[in-house]
Design a protein around this motif. Structure first.
Motif, mmCIF file in Angstrom:
data_model
loop_
_atom_site.group_PDB
_atom_site.id
_atom_site.type_symbol
_atom_site.label_atom_id
_atom_site.label_comp_id
_atom_site.label_asym_id
_atom_site.label_seq_id
_atom_site.Cartn_x
_atom_site.Cartn_y
_atom_site.Cartn_z
ATOM 1 N N TYR A 186 0.823 -1.209 0.000
ATOM 2 C CA TYR A 186 0.000 0.000 0.000
ATOM 3 C C TYR A 186 0.858 1.261 0.000
ATOM 4 O O TYR A 186 0.638 2.183 -0.779
ATOM 5 C CB TYR A 186 -0.925 -0.003 1.222
ATOM 6 C CG TYR A 186 -1.933 1.126 1.234
ATOM 7 C CD1 TYR A 186 -3.224 0.927 0.763
ATOM 8 C CD2 TYR A 186 -1.607 2.394 1.729
ATOM 9 C CE1 TYR A 186 -4.154 1.947 0.771
ATOM 10 C CE2 TYR A 186 -2.517 3.417 1.734
ATOM 11 C CZ TYR A 186 -3.795 3.188 1.260
ATOM 12 O OH TYR A 186 -4.705 4.219 1.262
ATOM 13 N N ALA A 187 1.837 1.294 0.878
ATOM 14 C CA ALA A 187 2.668 2.488 1.016
ATOM 15 C C ALA A 187 3.392 2.839 -0.280
ATOM 16 O O ALA A 187 3.541 4.014 -0.623
ATOM 17 C CB ALA A 187 3.682 2.299 2.148
ATOM 18 N N LEU A 188 3.829 1.827 -1.012
ATOM 19 C CA LEU A 188 4.613 2.079 -2.219
ATOM 20 C C LEU A 188 3.758 2.307 -3.469
ATOM 21 O O LEU A 188 4.223 2.926 -4.425
ATOM 22 C CB LEU A 188 5.564 0.903 -2.467
ATOM 23 C CG LEU A 188 6.648 0.681 -1.402
ATOM 24 C CD1 LEU A 188 7.482 -0.550 -1.747
ATOM 25 C CD2 LEU A 188 7.527 1.918 -1.253
ATOM 26 N N SER A 189 2.526 1.819 -3.457
ATOM 27 C CA SER A 189 1.718 1.879 -4.680
ATOM 28 C C SER A 189 0.594 2.896 -4.665
ATOM 29 O O SER A 189 0.117 3.300 -5.728
ATOM 30 C CB SER A 189 1.122 0.500 -4.977
ATOM 31 O OG SER A 189 0.237 0.097 -3.941
ATOM 32 N N ILE A 190 0.157 3.356 -3.494
ATOM 33 C CA ILE A 190 -1.031 4.206 -3.446
ATOM 34 C C ILE A 190 -0.789 5.559 -4.113
ATOM 35 O O ILE A 190 -1.689 6.108 -4.756
ATOM 36 C CB ILE A 190 -1.524 4.393 -1.982
ATOM 37 C CG1 ILE A 190 -2.925 5.014 -1.968
ATOM 38 C CG2 ILE A 190 -0.547 5.238 -1.181
ATOM 39 C CD1 ILE A 190 -3.979 4.158 -2.612
#
Length: 205
Positions: A186-190
């Motif tokens: 989540y942190a890298l793709s949002i």
């Protein structure tokens, strides 16, 4: 990417399209959160922080979420962000959508299904964020922080969102919040997902 104008505009302007877009975006956001929860593969960064603060203070998860949202709103002041209908609706509708989805969505036993829930939840969360912010009726407290920094600095939505998520995640983890592989995804793709979807759904005058 050119800077998008994401400041709130009066509800009366194209309200027939924008209000339903806001409601749909917030409902989808809540449903996407439920998918991530049911995957049992890691909370998103903000919920890692909420989890940690709830454990440390003894307050309920919902209470911590509300307090955090209020504190984030204070950060809007130097960014000259203005709350709108979407800011209030964010707090109310997402909570209802999460609870409603969790009530009908079981936790799957198969790892493959849980991974599917996680990936679908993250992608739909990026789309939902773009949809309700793109309605330009006022972002939620946390997304208002993102759009405010984007507008004031000219930094891309991708960079700003990713930086915020990583900082919040690190803080929550250090305080004892629950972290898993889904948290990292989540942190890298949002940020990239939100930036990719915004031009497709942002309302323009």
């Amino acid at each position: 990417m050119a800077s998008l104008d994401l400041h709130p505009v009066p509800v009366r302007e194209s309200a027939g399209r924008r209000v339903p877009q806001l409601i749909a975006g917030l409902a989808l956001y809540g449903a996407s959160m439920a998918l991530q929860i049911r995957s049992v593969l890691g909370l998103d960064p903000w919920d890692v922080l909420h989890d940690a603060l709830s454990k440390r203070t003894g307050l309920s998860f919902g209470t911590i979420t509300a307090i955090t949202g209020a504190l984030v709103l204070l950060c809007w002041l130097p960014l000259r962000q203005r709350p709108g209908l979407g800011t209030v609706a964010n707090i109310l509708l997402i909570a209802v959508a999460v609870d409603a989805t969790l009530a009908v969505l079981p936790t799957p036993d198969a790892l493959a299904v849980r991974i599917g829930f996680l990936v679908a939840g993250v992608v739909l969360n990026g789309l939902a964020t773009a949809v309700y912010i793109g309605a330009r009726l006022g972002p939620g407290p946390r997304d208002g922080l993102m759009t405010g920094i984007h507008a004031r600095t000219g930094a891309s939505v991708r960079l700003v969102r990713t930086a915020i998520e990583v900082i919040v995640l690190a803080t929550g983890w250090l305080l004892g919040g629950t972290v898993g592989p889904g948290t990292v995804l989540y942190a890298l793709s949002i940020g990239p997902l939100t930036q990719a979807f915004l031009p497709l759904v942002a309302w323009r005058r």
